[in-house]
Design an enzyme around this catalytic site. Structure first.
Site, mmCIF file in Angstrom:
data_model
loop_
_atom_site.group_PDB
_atom_site.id
_atom_site.type_symbol
_atom_site.label_atom_id
_atom_site.label_comp_id
_atom_site.label_asym_id
_atom_site.label_seq_id
_atom_site.Cartn_x
_atom_site.Cartn_y
_atom_site.Cartn_z
ATOM 1 N N ASP A 139 32.105 12.767 -41.505
ATOM 2 C CA ASP A 139 31.119 13.153 -42.055
ATOM 3 C C ASP A 139 31.522 12.869 -43.568
ATOM 4 O O ASP A 139 32.799 13.023 -43.582
ATOM 5 C CB ASP A 139 30.931 14.362 -41.328
ATOM 6 N N ALA B 140 31.782 15.775 -30.904
ATOM 7 C CA ALA B 140 32.799 16.846 -31.163
ATOM 8 C C ALA B 140 32.740 18.151 -31.687
ATOM 9 O O ALA B 140 32.987 19.525 -32.389
ATOM 10 C CB ALA B 140 34.512 15.923 -32.254
ATOM 11 N N ASN C 68 15.762 20.158 -29.786
ATOM 12 C CA ASN C 68 14.487 20.282 -30.573
ATOM 13 C C ASN C 68 13.060 20.427 -30.305
ATOM 14 O O ASN C 68 13.044 19.338 -29.725
ATOM 15 C CB ASN C 68 15.595 20.077 -31.938
ATOM 16 N N THR D 93 14.786 24.950 -29.478
ATOM 17 C CA THR D 93 15.637 24.919 -30.872
ATOM 18 C C THR D 93 14.774 24.371 -31.444
ATOM 19 O O THR D 93 13.829 23.669 -31.464
ATOM 20 C CB THR D 93 16.470 24.658 -30.689
ATOM 21 N N GLY E 236 14.372 25.680 -35.166
ATOM 22 C CA GLY E 236 14.863 26.911 -36.274
ATOM 23 C C GLY E 236 14.609 28.127 -37.027
ATOM 24 O O GLY E 236 15.491 28.667 -35.761
ATOM 25 N N GLY F 9 13.096 30.293 -33.843
ATOM 26 C CA GLY F 9 14.428 31.367 -32.916
ATOM 27 C C GLY F 9 14.183 29.515 -31.777
ATOM 28 O O GLY F 9 14.492 28.586 -32.395
ATOM 29 N N ASP G 32 24.492 21.421 -32.828
ATOM 30 C CA ASP G 32 25.727 21.098 -31.980
ATOM 31 C C ASP G 32 26.788 22.582 -31.597
ATOM 32 O O ASP G 32 27.216 22.994 -30.686
ATOM 33 C CB ASP G 32 26.545 20.581 -32.612
HETATM 34 O O1 RIB Z 1 24.685 16.429 -35.305
HETATM 35 C C1 RIB Z 1 25.487 16.853 -36.748
HETATM 36 C C2 RIB Z 1 26.651 15.710 -36.859
HETATM 37 O O2 RIB Z 1 25.586 13.848 -36.059
HETATM 38 C C3 RIB Z 1 27.290 15.137 -37.149
HETATM 39 O O3 RIB Z 1 28.687 15.396 -37.252
HETATM 40 C C4 RIB Z 1 27.222 13.590 -37.311
HETATM 41 O O4 RIB Z 1 28.513 12.891 -37.493
HETATM 42 C C5 RIB Z 1 26.013 13.323 -36.753
HETATM 43 O O5 RIB Z 1 26.800 13.097 -35.665
#
Ligand code: RIB
Length: 296
Positions: free
Chosen positions: A13, A42, A181, A214, A216, A219, A246
């Protein structure tokens, strides 16, 4: 404790705080960039590991200089990376504009992630008791193949329908839990001709799947179509929302793997996601189990 297997994206990122979003063709000057490990898959793997679970990441990176920093925090955290392969495409890369309100606007170059195949998950990872996490920065067809395989192995599946693309209805009917979301929820419900005030419950009922939505600052809600639990958001000073969703998914899964009931897992995930919003970056912003559970 059950193992978490994450099938999904690995990105590097580049996050730039901007005073406002540029309009088409415009250049806007931003502040110092944060270049750090990301990718929805990840990020979920990292969050689950910090939450105390044993985690295997199945993904693809390129044979390039972005791969090592993209995997750095997963390596440090002790995520099993023995099922991360190398693609002929470049490592996935996300450019992220972080607005003054903490919002993140993202463009992802999926690169190597587009090469990920269901077959990259060996059968031995699909043991009963395993929790399998998937998102949508990889091929939806490969997600569908893996969901079908997971079913035959008795593996619990959690699909995070992010980014917002509508998966096939028969695929959604086969997942155990769908996490969305508000935008993703509305898009999926529209595609399936579902309307009304109670969209999560209607969707859960239509699919026969647990739905977690979700919202934001409003809640999070979990429903199986009959019983619904709503948890308010934790008030925090929002700096950067990148990766908060994530973090929620990874911690929710890890909490289930540690034996917590669904309502407790929801509380843990909610707390961890809130803390993630108070710091910059995705994996760099995630808190340990000790830290996010302190205030529970
Ligand atoms: O959800 C956030 C992620 O979305 C970031 O880390 C970016 O890599 C995208 O995949």
């Amino acid at each position: 404790m059950s193992r978490i297997v994450v099938f999904g994206s690995i990105n590097l990122d580049i996050i730039v705080p901007v005073p406002r979003l540029p309009v088409l063709g415009e250049t806007v000057l931003g502040q110092d960039a944060l270049i750090s490990a990301g990718g929805k898959g990840a990020n979920q793997a990292h969050a689950a590991r910090l939450a105390g679970a044993a985690v295997s990441m199945v993904g693809k990176v390129g044979a390039d200089g972005l791969a090592e920093p993209a995997l750095a925090l997963l390596t440090t955290a002790g995520v099993d990376l023995s099922h991360v392969g190398v693609s002929t495409h470049p490592t996935g890369c996300a450019t992220i504009w972080n607005g003054p309100d903490g919002s993140s606007t993202i463009v992802v170059s999926t690169g190597a992630n587009s090469d990920l195949r269901s077959d990259d998950v060996p059968d031995e990872l699909l043991e009963p008791g395993v929790i399998l996490l998937m998102q949508q920065e990889v091929s939806l067809e490969e997600n569908a193949r893996l969901i079908a395989r997971a079913r035959t192995h008795g593996v619990m599946t959690i699909l995070n329908a992010a980014p917002a693309i509508v998966p096939a209805r028969d695929v959604l009917e086969c997942v155990d839990t769908l996490v969305v979301n508000e935008i993703e929820l509305k898009m999926i419900c529209k595609a399936f001709h579902l309307s009304g005030n109670d969209l999560p419950a209607r969707l859960a009922d239509a699919l026969g799947t647990v739905v977690i939505a979700t919202y934001g600052a409003d809640g999070v809600l979990r429903t199986d179509g009959t019983d619904t639990l709503h948890i308010p958001a934790r008030p925090v000073q929002v700096v950067d929302t990148t990766g908060a969703g994530d973090t929620f998914v990874g911690v929710y899964a890890a909490s289930l793997a540690r034996g917590l009931a669904a309502d407790q897992a929801l509380e843990h995930a909610n707390a961890a996601a809130a803390l993630c919003c108070t710091r910059r970056g995705a994996q760099t912003a995630q808190a340990s189990l000790e830290e996010y559970s302190a205030g529970l």
